[in-house]
Design a protein around this motif. Structure first.
Motif, PDB file in Angstrom:
ATOM      1  N   LEU A 168       3.913  -0.456  -2.033  1.00  0.00           N
ATOM      2  CA  LEU A 168       2.794  -0.913  -2.854  1.00  0.00           C
ATOM      3  C   LEU A 168       3.014  -2.346  -3.316  1.00  0.00           C
ATOM      4  CD1 LEU A 168       2.167   2.275  -5.028  1.00  0.00           C
ATOM      5  CD2 LEU A 168       0.687   1.402  -3.216  1.00  0.00           C
ATOM      6  N   SER A 169       4.250  -2.669  -3.636  1.00  0.00           N
ATOM      7  CA  SER A 169       4.556  -4.040  -4.072  1.00  0.00           C
ATOM      8  C   SER A 169       4.403  -5.045  -2.944  1.00  0.00           C
ATOM      9  CB  SER A 169       5.982  -4.108  -4.632  1.00  0.00           C
ATOM     10  OG  SER A 169       6.936  -3.889  -3.597  1.00  0.00           O
ATOM     11  N   LEU A 170       4.448  -4.550  -1.710  1.00  0.00           N
ATOM     12  CA  LEU A 170       4.261  -5.415  -0.533  1.00  0.00           C
ATOM     13  C   LEU A 170       2.803  -5.415  -0.076  1.00  0.00           C
ATOM     14  CD1 LEU A 170       7.479  -4.429   1.471  1.00  0.00           C
ATOM     15  CD2 LEU A 170       7.088  -6.508   0.119  1.00  0.00           C
ATOM     16  N   SER A 171       1.919  -5.072  -0.980  1.00  0.00           N
ATOM     17  CA  SER A 171       0.465  -5.125  -0.759  1.00  0.00           C
ATOM     18  C   SER A 171      -0.087  -3.974   0.085  1.00  0.00           C
ATOM     19  CB  SER A 171       0.059  -6.473  -0.134  1.00  0.00           C
ATOM     20  OG  SER A 171       0.438  -7.537  -0.974  1.00  0.00           O
ATOM     21  N   ALA A 172       0.667  -2.906   0.253  1.00  0.00           N
ATOM     22  CA  ALA A 172       0.152  -1.753   0.978  1.00  0.00           C
ATOM     23  C   ALA A 172      -0.838  -1.009   0.091  1.00  0.00           C
ATOM     24  CB  ALA A 172       1.286  -0.830   1.381  1.00  0.00           C
ATOM     25  N   LYS A 173      -1.892  -0.491   0.698  1.00  0.00           N
ATOM     26  CA  LYS A 173      -2.845   0.321  -0.034  1.00  0.00           C
ATOM     27  C   LYS A 173      -2.228   1.698  -0.304  1.00  0.00           C
ATOM     28  CE  LYS A 173      -6.929  -1.973   1.859  1.00  0.00           C
ATOM     29  NZ  LYS A 173      -8.199  -1.818   2.620  1.00  0.00           N
ATOM     30  N   PRO A 174      -2.729   2.426  -1.321  1.00  0.00           N
ATOM     31  CA  PRO A 174      -2.137   3.730  -1.656  1.00  0.00           C
ATOM     32  C   PRO A 174      -2.005   4.671  -0.456  1.00  0.00           C
ATOM     33  CG  PRO A 174      -3.640   3.072  -3.374  1.00  0.00           C
ATOM     34  CD  PRO A 174      -3.775   2.042  -2.284  1.00  0.00           C
ATOM     35  N   PHE A 175      -3.059   4.782   0.353  1.00  0.00           N
ATOM     36  CA  PHE A 175      -2.986   5.691   1.502  1.00  0.00           C
ATOM     37  C   PHE A 175      -1.957   5.219   2.522  1.00  0.00           C
ATOM     38  CE2 PHE A 175      -4.304   7.386   5.636  1.00  0.00           C
ATOM     39  CZ  PHE A 175      -4.385   8.741   5.344  1.00  0.00           C
ATOM     40  N   GLU A 176      -1.859   3.928   2.709  1.00  0.00           N
ATOM     41  CA  GLU A 176      -0.866   3.385   3.641  1.00  0.00           C
ATOM     42  C   GLU A 176       0.550   3.654   3.146  1.00  0.00           C
ATOM     43  OE1 GLU A 176      -3.414  -0.447   5.351  1.00  0.00           O
ATOM     44  OE2 GLU A 176      -2.027  -0.706   3.665  1.00  0.00           O
ATOM     45  N   ALA A 177       0.738   3.617   1.831  1.00  0.00           N
ATOM     46  CA  ALA A 177       2.070   3.811   1.263  1.00  0.00           C
ATOM     47  C   ALA A 177       2.557   5.245   1.417  1.00  0.00           C
ATOM     48  CB  ALA A 177       2.066   3.413  -0.209  1.00  0.00           C
ATOM     49  N   VAL A 178       1.631   6.192   1.476  1.00  0.00           N
ATOM     50  CA  VAL A 178       2.043   7.604   1.550  1.00  0.00           C
ATOM     51  C   VAL A 178       1.616   8.253   2.865  1.00  0.00           C
ATOM     52  CG1 VAL A 178       1.978   7.863  -0.958  1.00  0.00           C
ATOM     53  CG2 VAL A 178      -0.075   8.370   0.390  1.00  0.00           C
TER      54      VAL A 178
END
Length: 262
Positions: A168-178
């Motif tokens: 998330l800190s690297l600008s990933a969206k919530p769905f991308e992060a999980v």
């Protein structure tokens, strides 16, 4: 009576003989110190009591064929399935019961409606001989798939909190992060269904098909019914796992799209 139309009628003595086989299981538990004696006895008693009770109810429902009575039975079955799916999850959160009920009911009801109205074309739709067994088959498999998905996803989201927050800190969206956690959880939930489909007819004869053949049904018709039910179970399990995963994923993010533990 010809062998082509042979139908074996089970008596209470036959049931008692089959029940006595549980002694073998109890002996194994005692010999290996499995400490399952109490659980086995309770499970055996509940099997007899629950199935006998539902047999009486179904006989009454089948004889009356009232749509509202059938609807009540279907609703109770769905609520129990959702509750059972929730109870199998080790790490719970507030709202998990609602999520499992939505996942179970949406997937099972949708697939059952398709089966009754489009595939079997049952008239009227509430004919208990068809709709109750079909929904029961779908619910039983769906709740297992949903509970497996829910359990693994929640555990992964808790265990990989640091990795998710880093993405998330690297600008990933919530769905991308999980996404990887969701993918792994859905695969885990679908594994039992897929394994059954891979070996059905070769290693195992499913319960529905076996029951129809033992009851004297045409084997080709029994096979066709089993093919239909396997596909219905697969679709329902997939939908249930996906809905459950998406509902759980939303619980772990607030309105600001920050990762939180519910």
């Amino acid at each position: 009576m010809s062998t082509d139309n042979m139908q074996i009628v089970l008596t209470y003595a036959d049931i008692a003989l089959a029940s006595s086989l549980i002694i073998i299981v109890l002996l194994v538990s005692w010999f290996l110190h499995l400490r399952l004696t109490k659980t086995l006895v309770i499970a055996a008693l509940r099997t007899v009591i629950q199935l006998s009770f539902i047999g009486l109810i179904l006989a009454w429902i089948f004889a009356r064929e009232q749509w509202y009575e059938v609807l009540i039975i279907l609703t109770i079955m769905t609520l129990i399935a959702g509750s059972a799916a929730k109870n199998r999850v080790k790490r719970t959160y507030k709202g998990l019961l609602v999520d499992t009920l939505i996942a179970v009911s949406t997937s099972a009801v949708l697939v059952t409606v398709i089966a009754i109205s489009l595939i079997l074309q049952v008239q009227p739709w509430y004919t208990p001989q068809f709709i109750i067994p079909i929904l029961g088959l779908i619910l039983g498999n769906s709740l297992t798939a949903i509970s497996l998905t829910s359990n693994q996803l929640i555990e992964n989201l808790h265990g990989q909190q640091g990795r998710i927050e880093m993405m998330l800190s690297l600008s990933a969206k919530p769905f991308e992060a999980v996404h990887e956690q969701i993918r792994a959880a859905i695969i885990n939930g679908m594994t039992p269904t897929l394994n059954s489909m891979l070996v059905v007819g070769i290693v195992s004869l499913p319960g529905m098909m076996t029951g129809q053949i033992l009851a004297g049904a045409d084997p080709t018709q029994a096979v066709r019914y089993q093919i239909v039910t396997m596909f219905l179970i697969c679709v329902s399990s997939t939908l249930g796992c996906t809905i459950s995963a998406l509902l759980i994923y939303r619980r772990f993010f607030n309105k600001k799209q920050q990762f939180v533990l519910p």
